[in-house]
Scaffold this motif. Sequence first.
Motif, PDB file in Angstrom:
ATOM      1  N   GLN A 300       0.829  -1.208   0.000  1.00  0.00           N
ATOM      2  CA  GLN A 300       0.000   0.000   0.000  1.00  0.00           C
ATOM      3  C   GLN A 300       0.865   1.261   0.000  1.00  0.00           C
ATOM      4  O   GLN A 300       0.592   2.215  -0.738  1.00  0.00           O
ATOM      5  N   GLU A 304       0.937   4.053  -3.064  1.00  0.00           N
ATOM      6  CA  GLU A 304       0.497   5.442  -2.836  1.00  0.00           C
ATOM      7  C   GLU A 304       1.624   6.451  -2.989  1.00  0.00           C
ATOM      8  O   GLU A 304       1.433   7.534  -3.543  1.00  0.00           O
ATOM      9  N   GLU A 305       2.829   6.100  -2.530  1.00  0.00           N
ATOM     10  CA  GLU A 305       3.926   7.055  -2.515  1.00  0.00           C
ATOM     11  C   GLU A 305       4.806   7.004  -3.763  1.00  0.00           C
ATOM     12  O   GLU A 305       5.369   8.026  -4.170  1.00  0.00           O
TER      13      GLU A 305
END
Length: 376
Positions: A300, A304-305
């Motif tokens: 995750q 996201e990053e």
Amino acid sequence: MVDVVKRGLEGVVVSESQLSTIDGDAGRLSYRGYAIEDLARGASYEEVLYLLWYGTLPDQTELAEFTEAMAANREVDDTILEITRALAAADEEPMAALRTVVSALSESDSDADMTDREGNLRKGRRITAKMPTIVAAFERARRGDQLVPPREDLGHAENFLYMLNNEVPNEVVSETFDQALVLHADHGLNASTFSAMVTASTLADPRAALTSAIGTLSGSLHGGANQDVMEMLEDIDRSGSDPLGWIETAIDEGRRIPGFGHRVYSVTDPRAKILSERSESLGKAAGDTKWYEMSTAIEQYLAEEKGLAPNVDFYSASTYYQMGIPIDMYTPIFAISRVGGWIAHVLEQYDDNRLIRPRARYVGPKNRKFVPLEKR
């Protein structure tokens, strides 16, 4: 005409195949038109082998006959076991040992001189049936444990785990390993498959082609990424670090995070989604979901990053680990599965063969004047 160099043959179409297709942008993989999700959740590895080799899914009678023939070929003779023990005693690398032993199987093959399709299929079936026996024997020999002979009453996946651990696995573990074999059975024209095809194109026999493929798979840019993933997860666990902090530090230091990114997929590898489910199931069955939770947190965060998606190796790492499989045996297990795809591609190559002979553009010095040895 200007020669265009395609480094790594990227984007170059060298053959036509009916075996597997990949849509890297949509995250889809299929074998002979069947979605990998349907096959992994609904078919056994033996069914998938039949599909890859014969072109259709078997009916109940065909599957029973095929499974029986596979099981009957699991045993290896004493000469092969002696070689396996000697390699284990010499502390040989598992993939190097597997390559050596598979090459040696010609010693006892009654179809060694056969070159027709049926003869090559029989060779392929024997090798596929024996590879789990070889890998399990090597692992037990290097532990100093007594070797466990194969059983014909167990399925392909279940029998390997039985030979490895000397106990029949529970249903969750057996089903998980069978799914892992299905997911790794074929994947287009990857490096090891292409290596097998190049060898087969010379009309070398299937064993030579498979030996080439195993050697290619042993390279760190092809096999072994799931081993790197598990070593990373173990390091995070031992250090007591926050997984996301560990990942941030690694990225800041310029280290590559194993198990993310793929030469073909621009989104999540569809095989990773299925193995994620299996990793969770194994953790719940054992009452400890630590490895699964750590993995999903990292997935995750990187999505996201960094916009990174996991590949099949990311979740196969914790899946294999929870089944008690030694980390440096992950790549041989990859080979136990992928041998089915290698054989299928080799058979296709034989059916419409042309020697694979690419060209290189010469960029070295030209028109050099030869000087005799006494004047140099």
